[in-house]
Design an enzyme around this catalytic site. Structure first.
Site, PDB file in Angstrom:
ATOM      1  N   CYS A 104       0.839  -1.202   0.000  1.00  0.00           N
ATOM      2  CA  CYS A 104       0.000   0.000   0.000  1.00  0.00           C
ATOM      3  C   CYS A 104       0.880   1.260   0.000  1.00  0.00           C
ATOM      4  CB  CYS A 104      -0.990  -0.049   1.159  1.00  0.00           C
ATOM      5  SG  CYS A 104      -2.450   0.945   0.827  1.00  0.00           S
TER       6      CYS A 104
ATOM      7  N   GLU B 298      -1.161  -9.066   3.284  1.00  0.00           N
ATOM      8  CA  GLU B 298      -1.101  -9.738   4.593  1.00  0.00           C
ATOM      9  C   GLU B 298      -2.487 -10.131   5.106  1.00  0.00           C
ATOM     10  OE1 GLU B 298      -0.690  -6.567   4.035  1.00  0.00           O
ATOM     11  OE2 GLU B 298      -1.329  -5.282   5.696  1.00  0.00           O
TER      12      GLU B 298
ATOM     13  N   HIS C  20      -3.423  -4.938   0.473  1.00  0.00           N
ATOM     14  CA  HIS C  20      -2.747  -5.462   1.667  1.00  0.00           C
ATOM     15  C   HIS C  20      -2.698  -6.990   1.604  1.00  0.00           C
ATOM     16  CE1 HIS C  20      -2.428  -1.788   4.153  1.00  0.00           C
ATOM     17  NE2 HIS C  20      -3.430  -1.388   3.393  1.00  0.00           N
TER      18      HIS C  20
HETATM   19  N1  GLN Z   1      -1.874   6.643   2.915  1.00  0.00           N
HETATM   20  C1  GLN Z   1      -1.959   5.919   1.698  1.00  0.00           C
HETATM   21  C2  GLN Z   1      -3.312   6.093   1.022  1.00  0.00           C
HETATM   22  O1  GLN Z   1      -4.251   6.527   1.641  1.00  0.00           O
HETATM   23  C3  GLN Z   1      -1.683   4.460   1.925  1.00  0.00           C
HETATM   24  C4  GLN Z   1      -2.708   3.786   2.763  1.00  0.00           C
HETATM   25  C5  GLN Z   1      -2.230   2.478   3.312  1.00  0.00           C
HETATM   26  O2  GLN Z   1      -1.048   2.197   3.303  1.00  0.00           O
HETATM   27  N2  GLN Z   1      -3.132   1.683   3.840  1.00  0.00           N
HETATM   28  O3  GLN Z   1      -3.473   5.772  -0.125  1.00  0.00           O
END
Ligand code: GLN
Length: 617
Positions: free
Chosen positions: A437, A570, A568
């Site tokens: 992410c 994970e 994600h």
């Molecule tokens: N802050 C980033 C976004 O909003 C990544 C979010 C995250 O890593 N869950 O896109």
């Protein structure tokens, strides 16, 4: 929810015939009528006796691992071939966990349907290997909101709306609705908090009523308690446990089973006292002492006969599929054998993160790595790298002795320059890299700055005025998905290109594009304007939205292992189905740590795609 005697009201997700609903209610008429004080609305299709309940309550203190206990027991029932539906009932007033600080409360776990819940739901999903939905999680806030909304819509017809029976009625309705919708043989109810808290008192009252209404043999109460062992005394003391259990009984709940948590196996004198003071026969007081891995708990429960006691109590022996149970047990034991046995390899994985001091903030990453370590026979040391505490120029120094790097998800700008420096080091030296992410976004920014030569490249999350906002909020894309300006949340399909690292990881034989499903939680993404220039200079976007130019997986051909995901990974790692991107990373870390190990020794499937460590670019 419907009150008997009133015209049935239509729920948004209620597709049953209303007359059917009324007749169901009338079938219960002895229990529920306008004139009586009983209030037990029943969801359509509910068959009394078909669904059983195990209710897990905590006494003495929080943090006893109610979720781990409940999910382990639920797993044993699932292995027997039954449908299980867990639910976690939280005491707090938040509607969901989206706004909770992971530093205080552990990670936010996103369900496939987009609900933001807490890390315990992750434990359930992993233990049960089952996707959960918003029906499997509730909070005081949700329950009260539903009651108040109903009140505003005239749902209680002139009655004063009370904690009992209306709020408790809502809880019971939710439990029964879960049973019907997920066709559960057994609903496993985890009541958050500790008996005696104000926050969860209405839940305890609701499950007490549920047991009364469902009758004998339908609800099994399990009380988790704690046996203390003060070092100065060197012996186990059961008084705190006794007092906690007494508190539960004062609330009108007689436990059927007691699970006594303790550091060491509970001694018989402590168990006897607990049995004596709580009216629970000794053979139903179980020692649940600390174990090296939570994944050994289901077997420990089975060996102690805990599942058999519950089967008997709920009269469920007839629903056991013995063949299925034997197969499930063999598979699980083979995994636990790998988990607890010796390991062939070592590796050190560095994880950058703002919450580096708190493991719970990265619980799913921790677990995803644990699963892969067991499957690839690698003893993995995780090294937490707090990027708010070192300068970008020190990144190389900090990464000495590390075999692979994960830049996990995150929000806010603190530490991002040092994260970018870690990415650069990985890219340049061939150190295996997994960006999750925010870590995906940082890899794009790093590449744009140092390879595409856009020194101003940034994410508008941190730099609103950047001349090269390669990562940005793109409301027009959000609109396409009907999300307004909000976070993009939950499980989504990702189209993977064949003959890429991503396709080798997920589906090694693919020669056509295919879709995978992974979970998202982000606002920002790659601005499509920059895709062409990024790809022209060598970055490959191997996973995309099936229809829109939303980039979801990136990789760097020629690098031993460099991959990033806008989702994600994970969150979908399971013990028996370890997550492919993590398997690849651990294989690459092993290769990095043991450059001379035979490919086949590490596991051909995962190493086929790892190239020897060489300096690239
Ligand atoms: N802050 C980033 C976004 O909003 C990544 C979010 C995250 O890593 N869950 O896109």
């Amino acid at each position: 929810m419907v009150q008997t005697g009133m015209p049935p009201q239509k729920d948004a997700n209620d597709d049953a015939d209303p007359s059917q609903r009324t007749s169901d209610l009338l079938a219960e008429a002895g229990h529920a009528s306008q004139e009586s004080e009983f209030f037990n609305p029943i969801p359509p299709g509910y068959q009394k006796g078909r669904h059983k309940y195990v209710v897990v309550l905590g006494t003495v203190m929080s943090g006893l691992g109610k979720g781990i206990f409940s999910s382990s027991l639920a797993k044993l029932f699932k292995d027997k071939g039954m449908n299980v539906a867990p639910i976690k009932m939280e005491g707090y007033l938040n509607i969901d966990s989206g706004t909770l600080n992971p530093y205080r409360h552990g990670e936010v776990f996103v369900l496939d349907d987009g609900l933001e819940t807490d890390m315990d739901l992750g434990t359930y999903e992993r233990m049960l290997d089952q996707n959960l939905t918003r029906q499997n999680y509730t909070t005081s806030g949700q329950v009260n909101k539903r009651v108040l909304d109903k009140e505003r819509h005239g749902g209680y017809l002139g009655r004063d709306v009370q904690m009992i029976p209306h709020v408790t009625g809502e809880v019971k309705y939710q439990l029964r609705e879960l049973a019907v919708k997920q066709d559960a043989d057994v609903v496993f109810v985890e009541v958050g908090g500790t008996v005696g808290d104000h926050e969860n008192a209405f839940y305890i009252e609701a499950v007490r009523q549920l047991a009364f209404e469902e009758g004998e043999g339908a609800v099994c109460f399990v009380a988790l308690t704690y046996v203390i062992e003060p070092p100065a005394l060197g012996e186990q003391k059961s008084k705190a446990a006794q007092l906690g259990l007494k508190k539960l009984m004062e609330a009108g709940v007689q436990p059927h089973i007691i699970a006594a948590r303790a550091k060491n196996p509970v001694e018989s004198s402590a168990a006897q006292k607990i049995a004596m003071f709580s009216n629970v026969p000794l053979h139903r007081v179980f020692s649940m002492h600390d174990r090296e891995s939570i994944y050994t708990i289901p077997d420990a429960m089975r060996q102690a006969g805990l599942d058999r006691e519950v089967l008997t109590m709920l009269d469920l022996h007839g629903r056991v599929d013995q063949g299925k149970e034997d197969r499930a047990r063999e598979n699980w034991q083979s995994f636990v054998g790998k988990l607890t046995g010796g390991r062939k390899f070592n590796a050190r994985i560095g994880i950058t993160g703002k919450y580096a001091s708190l493991r719970d903030a990265y619980a799913s990453i921790d677990k995803a790595i644990e699963h892969c370590g067991a499957h690839l026979s690698c003893d993995i040391e995780t090294v937490w790298l707090d990027t708010t505490r070192f300068e970008p120029k020190d990144a190389a120094e900090k990464l000495k002795g590390i075999d692979a790097v994960i830049v996990p998800g995150g929000f806010g700008h603190r530490g991002t320059e040092s994260k970018i420096a870690c990415v650069k080091h990985c890219r340049e030296t061939g150190l295996p890299y997994l960006g999750i992410c925010l870590g995906f976004q940082m890899a794009v920014v790093e590449y744009a700055r140092n390879v595409v030569q856009l020194p101003e490249a940034a994410s508008t999350e941190f730099d609103k005025l950047s001349d090269a906002p390669v990562i940005d909020i793109l409301p027009e894309q959000k609109k396409i998905e009907g999300l307004g300006g909000n976070m993009r949340l939950g499980g989504k399909d990702v189209l993977i290109q064949p003959h890429t690292l991503a396709s080798l990881l997920y589906q090694p034989d693919a020669d056509k594009p295919f879709t995978i499903r992974e979970r998202f939680r982000h606002r920002y993404e790659v601005d499509p304007k920059y895709i062409e220039v990024l790809e022209k200079t060598g970055l490959v976007f191997s996973g995309r939205h099936p229809k829109q130019p939303i980039m979801q997986v990136l990789e760097l051909p020629g690098h031993p292992y460099f991959i990033g995901a806008q989702f994600h990974p994970e969150l979908t790692g399971r013990p028996l189905r370890p997550q492919p991107m993590f398997m690849g990373l651990v294989a690459a870390a092993i290769r990095h740590h043991h450059p001379d190990a035979e490919h086949a020794e590490i596991g051909q499937r995962w190493l086929a795609q790892v190239k020897p460590t060489t300096t690239v670019r």
